[in-house]
Design an enzyme around this catalytic site. Structure first.
Site, PDB file in Angstrom:
ATOM      1  N   ASP A 101       1.250  -9.602   1.123  1.00  0.00           N
ATOM      2  CA  ASP A 101       0.463  -9.275  -0.060  1.00  0.00           C
ATOM      3  C   ASP A 101       0.099 -10.565  -0.794  1.00  0.00           C
ATOM      4  OD1 ASP A 101       1.039  -6.621   0.531  1.00  0.00           O
ATOM      5  OD2 ASP A 101       2.758  -6.567  -0.838  1.00  0.00           O
TER       6      ASP A 101
HETATM    7  N1  URA Z   1       6.277  -5.758   2.371  1.00  0.00           N
HETATM    8  C1  URA Z   1       5.570  -5.743   1.228  1.00  0.00           C
HETATM    9  O1  URA Z   1       5.696  -4.806   0.452  1.00  0.00           O
HETATM   10  N2  URA Z   1       4.742  -6.760   0.962  1.00  0.00           N
HETATM   11  C2  URA Z   1       4.595  -7.819   1.753  1.00  0.00           C
HETATM   12  O2  URA Z   1       3.834  -8.735   1.439  1.00  0.00           O
HETATM   13  C3  URA Z   1       5.337  -7.835   2.950  1.00  0.00           C
HETATM   14  C4  URA Z   1       6.171  -6.797   3.231  1.00  0.00           C
END
Ligand code: URA
Length: 234
Positions: A101
Site C-alpha cells: 500500500d
Molecule cells: N497487507 C496490507 O494490508 N498492506 C500492505 O501493504 C501489505 C500487506
C-alpha cells in the site's frame, strides 16, 4: 541445468509449462530441436523458442527496494505520482513484484523476470511475507493474537494460518502466505487493532536488513535462487 528449468528461469512459462513447450518441439539448442526437458544446458548455447533467441540470464535483474511511505507500488501511475520504479535507475523495464500500500513501507522487489514474479506472488507457491505492524486499540491480548494466527474471517473468506508474535506493546510481527488486498490491515482491523504503521521486513528468506528508506540494491544470483527455492514445490 536442465533445459526445462532453464526455460522456466528465462520466464518462458512455469517449470511444467516449459517442459510442455519443449515436448511440443518448439525449442532448439544450437539449431537442433530438442524434445527432452532433462537435456543439460549451460546457458552458453544458442537456445531458441519458436525461433526467437532467449535472452541470457545476465539480462534478468532483480532489485530489492526499501519503499518509503507515500510512494505507489505500480509500474506507472495515471495521476503522475512518483512510483517505486522511479526509485531504481535501470535502463530496462522493471515491474514491482506484488504491491505494498502507498502508506506501507519496506521490502519490495522489482524485476523484469515474469516467472520469478509469478512464483513470489501466486498463493499456490505460498512464499511467506513477513510484516511488522504497529497497531492501535486496547492492549494486545492472547485472543487477538490467536485469531490472527489461526484465521480471521474477512469478507473474502477466512485467512490461512499465519505466524504471529508480539514484539512489544502494540507491535506485532506477522507472517502470511497469501497476498490479498490490504490483507494485514484488514486482519488487524477485524480483531480490533487498526494498523497505524506497516512495514514488510522479509519475503521468503530475503530480509530487508539495513537497506535505508528509499534505497535499493541488485540481488545476486544466489539470493535469487534462494527466493525461487522458497516456493512450495507441491
Ligand atoms: N497487507 C496490507 O494490508 N498492506 C500492505 O501493504 C501489505 C500487506
Amino acid at each position: 541445468m536442465r533445459l526445462g528449468k532453464y526455460l522456466a528461469h528465462a520466464g518462458i512459462a512455469s517449470r511444467r509449462g516449459s517442459e510442455d513447450v519443449i515436448r511440443d518441439g518448439r525449442v532448439s539448442v544450437n539449431g537442433e530441436i530438442v524434445l527432452d526437458p532433462a537435456r543439460g544446458v549451460s546457458g552458453e548455447e544458442d537456445i531458441r523458442v519458436d525461433g526467437s533467441k532467449l535472452k541470457g540470464a545476465e539480462s534478468r535483474v532483480v532489485y530489492v527496494l526499501n519503499k518509503p511511505v507515500g510512494i505507489v507500488s505500480t509500474a506507472s501511475d495515471p495521476q503522475g505520482r512518483r512510483t517505486v520504479v522511479d526509485l531504481v535507475p535501470d535502463t530496462g523495464r522493471l515491474y514491482p513484484v506484488g504491491r505494498l500500500d502507498s502508506d506501507s513501507s519496506g521490502l519490495l522487489l522489482l524485476t523484469n523476470d515474469g516467472e520469478l514474479a509469478n512464483i513470489l506472488t501466486h498463493p499456490r507457491y505460498g512464499v511467506p511475507k513477513t510484516y511488522r505492524a504497529k497497531v492501535g486499540g486496547p492492549a494486545l491480548g492472547a485472543n487477538a493474537l490467536r485469531t490472527l494466527s489461526e484465521g480471521v474471517e474477512l469478507n473474502d473468506g477466512i485467512t490461512l494460518p499465519a505466524h504471529v508474535s508480539k514484539l512489544g506493546a502494540g507491535l506485532i510481527e506477522i507472517q502470511i502466505r497469501e497476498g490479498r488486498n490490504h490483507q494485514v490491515r484488514r486482519m488487524c482491523e477485524a480483531v480490533g487493532h487498526p494498523v497505524l504503521q506497516l512495514e514488510r521486513i522479509a519475503i521468503g528468506p530475503l530480509q530487508l536488513g539495513r537497506l535505508k528508506s528509499g534505497g535499493h540494491r541488485r540481488l545476486h544470483a544466489g539470493e535469487v535462487q534462494e527466493l525461487r527455492d522458497s516456493a512450495r514445490q507441491d
